[in-house]
Structure formats: structure tokens, C-alpha cells
Design a protein around this motif. Structure first.
Motif, PDB file in Angstrom:
ATOM      1  N   GLY A 179       0.816  -1.210   0.000  1.00 27.15           N
ATOM      2  CA  GLY A 179       0.000   0.000   0.000  1.00 27.15           C
ATOM      3  C   GLY A 179       0.851   1.262   0.000  1.00 27.15           C
ATOM      4  N   GLN A 180       2.164   1.110   0.042  1.00 28.79           N
ATOM      5  CA  GLN A 180       3.087   2.238   0.011  1.00 28.79           C
ATOM      6  C   GLN A 180       3.877   2.157  -1.292  1.00 28.79           C
ATOM      7  OE1 GLN A 180       3.204   4.599   2.530  1.00 28.79           O
ATOM      8  NE2 GLN A 180       1.410   3.465   3.242  1.00 28.79           N
ATOM      9  N   TRP A 181       3.714   3.146  -2.166  1.00 26.22           N
ATOM     10  CA  TRP A 181       4.318   3.062  -3.494  1.00 26.22           C
ATOM     11  C   TRP A 181       5.827   2.838  -3.430  1.00 26.22           C
ATOM     12  CZ3 TRP A 181       8.204   6.111  -5.206  1.00 26.22           C
ATOM     13  CH2 TRP A 181       8.432   7.313  -4.543  1.00 26.22           C
ATOM     14  N   ARG A 182       6.523   3.576  -2.548  1.00 22.60           N
ATOM     15  CA  ARG A 182       7.980   3.481  -2.510  1.00 22.60           C
ATOM     16  C   ARG A 182       8.429   2.113  -1.998  1.00 22.60           C
ATOM     17  NH1 ARG A 182      12.096   8.122  -1.753  1.00 22.60           N
ATOM     18  NH2 ARG A 182      14.032   6.944  -1.804  1.00 22.60           N
ATOM     19  N   THR A 183       7.794   1.625  -0.965  1.00 24.79           N
ATOM     20  CA  THR A 183       8.109   0.294  -0.430  1.00 24.79           C
ATOM     21  C   THR A 183       7.880  -0.766  -1.494  1.00 24.79           C
ATOM     22  OG1 THR A 183       7.514   0.996   1.807  1.00 24.79           O
ATOM     23  CG2 THR A 183       7.490  -1.377   1.373  1.00 24.79           C
ATOM     24  N   ASP A 184       6.765  -0.660  -2.194  1.00 20.63           N
ATOM     25  CA  ASP A 184       6.434  -1.658  -3.208  1.00 20.63           C
ATOM     26  C   ASP A 184       7.409  -1.618  -4.386  1.00 20.63           C
ATOM     27  OD1 ASP A 184       4.360  -2.549  -1.643  1.00 20.63           O
ATOM     28  OD2 ASP A 184       2.820  -1.461  -2.750  1.00 20.63           O
ATOM     29  N   LEU A 185       7.734  -0.436  -4.882  1.00 19.71           N
ATOM     30  CA  LEU A 185       8.685  -0.353  -5.993  1.00 19.71           C
ATOM     31  C   LEU A 185      10.070  -0.825  -5.569  1.00 19.71           C
ATOM     32  CD1 LEU A 185       7.687   2.969  -7.790  1.00 19.71           C
ATOM     33  CD2 LEU A 185       7.267   0.621  -8.535  1.00 19.71           C
ATOM     34  N   HIS A 186      10.477  -0.519  -4.349  1.00 20.65           N
ATOM     35  CA  HIS A 186      11.769  -0.996  -3.858  1.00 20.65           C
ATOM     36  C   HIS A 186      11.780  -2.520  -3.802  1.00 20.65           C
ATOM     37  CE1 HIS A 186      14.993  -2.021  -1.059  1.00 20.65           C
ATOM     38  NE2 HIS A 186      15.562  -0.911  -1.488  1.00 20.65           N
ATOM     39  N   GLU A 187      10.717  -3.081  -3.256  1.00 24.51           N
ATOM     40  CA  GLU A 187      10.622  -4.538  -3.145  1.00 24.51           C
ATOM     41  C   GLU A 187      10.623  -5.200  -4.526  1.00 24.51           C
ATOM     42  OE1 GLU A 187      10.152  -8.391  -1.470  1.00 24.51           O
ATOM     43  OE2 GLU A 187      10.788  -6.502  -0.570  1.00 24.51           O
ATOM     44  N   LEU A 188       9.862  -4.655  -5.450  1.00 25.00           N
ATOM     45  CA  LEU A 188       9.829  -5.232  -6.792  1.00 25.00           C
ATOM     46  C   LEU A 188      11.179  -5.106  -7.490  1.00 25.00           C
ATOM     47  CD1 LEU A 188       6.282  -4.119  -7.978  1.00 25.00           C
ATOM     48  CD2 LEU A 188       7.047  -6.449  -7.422  1.00 25.00           C
ATOM     49  N   GLY A 189      11.838  -3.968  -7.326  1.00 22.20           N
ATOM     50  CA  GLY A 189      13.164  -3.796  -7.911  1.00 22.20           C
ATOM     51  C   GLY A 189      14.176  -4.773  -7.335  1.00 22.20           C
ATOM     52  N   ALA A 190      14.151  -4.963  -6.020  1.00 24.75           N
ATOM     53  CA  ALA A 190      15.069  -5.903  -5.373  1.00 24.75           C
ATOM     54  C   ALA A 190      14.766  -7.339  -5.801  1.00 24.75           C
ATOM     55  CB  ALA A 190      14.981  -5.755  -3.853  1.00 24.75           C
ATOM     56  N   ARG A 191      13.489  -7.667  -5.931  1.00 25.52           N
ATOM     57  CA  ARG A 191      13.107  -9.013  -6.379  1.00 25.52           C
ATOM     58  C   ARG A 191      13.554  -9.249  -7.821  1.00 25.52           C
ATOM     59  NH1 ARG A 191       8.447 -11.865  -4.785  1.00 25.52           N
ATOM     60  NH2 ARG A 191       8.050 -11.664  -2.585  1.00 25.52           N
ATOM     61  N   LEU A 192      13.398  -8.236  -8.655  1.00 26.26           N
ATOM     62  CA  LEU A 192      13.813  -8.364 -10.042  1.00 26.26           C
ATOM     63  C   LEU A 192      15.305  -8.675 -10.129  1.00 26.26           C
ATOM     64  CD1 LEU A 192      12.778  -7.456 -13.157  1.00 26.26           C
ATOM     65  CD2 LEU A 192      14.574  -5.826 -12.660  1.00 26.26           C
ATOM     66  N   ARG A 193      16.102  -7.946  -9.380  1.00 20.39           N
ATOM     67  CA  ARG A 193      17.535  -8.197  -9.397  1.00 20.39           C
ATOM     68  C   ARG A 193      17.841  -9.617  -8.931  1.00 20.39           C
ATOM     69  NH1 ARG A 193      21.873  -8.981  -6.457  1.00 20.39           N
ATOM     70  NH2 ARG A 193      23.846  -8.419  -7.428  1.00 20.39           N
ATOM     71  N   ARG A 249       0.700   5.945 -10.559  1.00 16.15           N
ATOM     72  CA  ARG A 249      -0.509   6.776 -10.659  1.00 16.15           C
ATOM     73  C   ARG A 249      -1.127   7.012  -9.286  1.00 16.15           C
ATOM     74  NH1 ARG A 249      -4.786   5.277 -14.641  1.00 16.15           N
ATOM     75  NH2 ARG A 249      -5.100   7.517 -14.834  1.00 16.15           N
ATOM     76  N   SER A 250      -0.953   6.063  -8.364  1.00 14.53           N
ATOM     77  CA  SER A 250      -1.520   6.232  -7.016  1.00 14.53           C
ATOM     78  C   SER A 250      -0.887   7.400  -6.279  1.00 14.53           C
ATOM     79  CB  SER A 250      -1.348   4.946  -6.199  1.00 14.53           C
ATOM     80  OG  SER A 250      -0.009   4.792  -5.759  1.00 14.53           O
ATOM     81  N   THR A 251       0.256   7.867  -6.756  1.00 10.32           N
ATOM     82  CA  THR A 251       0.938   8.995  -6.113  1.00 10.32           C
ATOM     83  C   THR A 251       0.367  10.331  -6.540  1.00 10.32           C
ATOM     84  OG1 THR A 251       2.594   9.286  -7.854  1.00 10.32           O
ATOM     85  CG2 THR A 251       3.102   7.673  -6.118  1.00 10.32           C
ATOM     86  N   GLY A 252      -0.485  10.327  -7.557  1.00  7.90           N
ATOM     87  CA  GLY A 252      -1.036  11.578  -8.063  1.00  7.90           C
ATOM     88  C   GLY A 252      -0.231  12.183  -9.199  1.00  7.90           C
TER      89      GLY A 252
END
Length: 190
Positions: A37-51, A86-89
Motif C-alpha cells: 500500500g506504500q508506493w515506494r516500499t512496493d517499488l523498492h521490493e519489486l526492484g530488489a526481487r527483479l535483481r 498513478r496512485s501517487t497523483g
């Protein structure tokens, strides 16, 4: 997938033809992931998982990082990241630009790390020797910055560099959000 890549050059070309292996890597990135539910946490997690997924498949990742398949896992990934932005506005055009920057940075750095991991052991040793041997030996008269920072340069790992780059991109996203945040009512009435 691992058998396909280990099978040789002809099999590696199949990555460029059908995209099914790219789909498998993307599926693994999202496997078990739950949004916070937190854009930055989610993008960080997805980026780390991708690597982590790309580095675990060092022969496949560089071959497919630049490919676009339009398949279900890939489109799910795009939908998820675009939704987070987009959820960030952010205005839509900025969200798309930011999406591309995020994806290109994450894929590019992950593919670079994976490619380095795929090098033969002798090549990896040679690279490490350059960092640990050649760089610290450079004279400060001609290379003052390298000489001053050589001990730190040899300590930086690929994982650390990836996470620093990821945080730089996320910091840029935060700056974009701040730049495009609607002004408060108080400012509009003044």
C-alpha cells in the motif's frame, strides 16, 4: 528455462523469438509478492526481487532484459508499476516517463549484474584484481579521486550498487511527486 539457456546458442536465440522465458522470470519476480500500500516500499521490493531473479539466471537475464512480449505476466508487471505510480497523483505523462525510467534502470542494472555473474571465473577474478590491484596503485598525482577513494571502491558490491541506483530512482520519483503535487487550498487562495 535453465536447461534451455544451458543448451547453447541456438536455444538462447529462442528468448528473442517467443518471450516465454521472459514471462517465467517476471512470474518469479511477483511470486508471493503482496503490495504494502506504500508506493515506494512496493517499488523498492519489486526492484530488489527483479535483481534477485535475474542474478539467479545470469545467462537468461541479459538476453531478455530488452525484450517486450506483451504476455500476461509482463502486462501484469506493467499494470502494477503504472498503478503504483498513478496512485501517487503523478500526471499520466509523468507517470509513464517515470515508469520507463524505473523499469529501464531496474532491468539494465539487473542484467548488468547478471552478465557479470555469468562471466567465466577467470574473467571475474581478473576484474576483481583490477579493482583490488590496479586501482589502489594509481598515483594521486594523476588520479587524485581514485587514489583517495580506492579503499571504498573495492568495498562496493554489485548488490549494494544496485540498491543505491534503485534508491536514486525512487528519490527521483519522490521529487517528481513533490513537483507535481497540487498546491494546497491555502496557497491557491493567496
Amino acid at each position: 528455462m535453465d536447461q534451455l539457456v544451458d543448451g547453447g546458442v541456438a536455444d538462447r536465440r529462442s528468448f528473442h523469438r517467443d518471450g516465454s522465458d521472459a514471462e517465467e522470470l517476471i512470474r518469479r519476480v511477483f511470486d508471493g509478492w503482496q503490495p504494502s500500500g506504500q508506493w515506494r516500499t512496493d517499488l523498492h521490493e519489486l526492484g530488489a526481487r527483479l535483481r534477485a531473479v535475474y542474478v539467479a539466471h545470469p545467462h537468461a537475464a541479459p538476453l531478455i532484459a530488452a525484450r517486450v512480449s506483451g504476455r500476461p505476466h509482463e502486462t501484469h508487471a506493467a499494470e502494477t508499476v503504472l498503478g503504483l505510480l498513478r496512485s501517487t497523483g503523478l500526471p499520466d505523462a509523468i507517470a509513464v516517463q517515470t515508469y520507463r525510467a524505473f523499469v529501464f534502470q531496474a532491468l539494465g542494472m539487473a542484467a548488468l549484474d547478471a552478465a557479470a555473474r555469468a562471466l567465466p571465473e577467470a574473467s571475474r577474478r581478473t576484474d576483481l584484481q583490477a579493482w583490488n590491484g590496479a586501482y589502489p596503485q594509481l598515483p594521486s598525482a594523476t588520479h587524485p579521486n581514485i587514489a583517495a577513494l580506492a579503499p571504498l571502491l573495492t568495498e562496493v558490491t554489485a548488490t549494494h550498487s544496485y540498491l543505491v541506483a534503485l534508491e536514486l530512482v525512487l528519490g527521483g520519483v519522490s521529487a517528481q511527486i513533490d513537483r507535481h503535487r497540487p498546491r494546497s487550498r491555502a496557497l491557491l487562495t493567496q
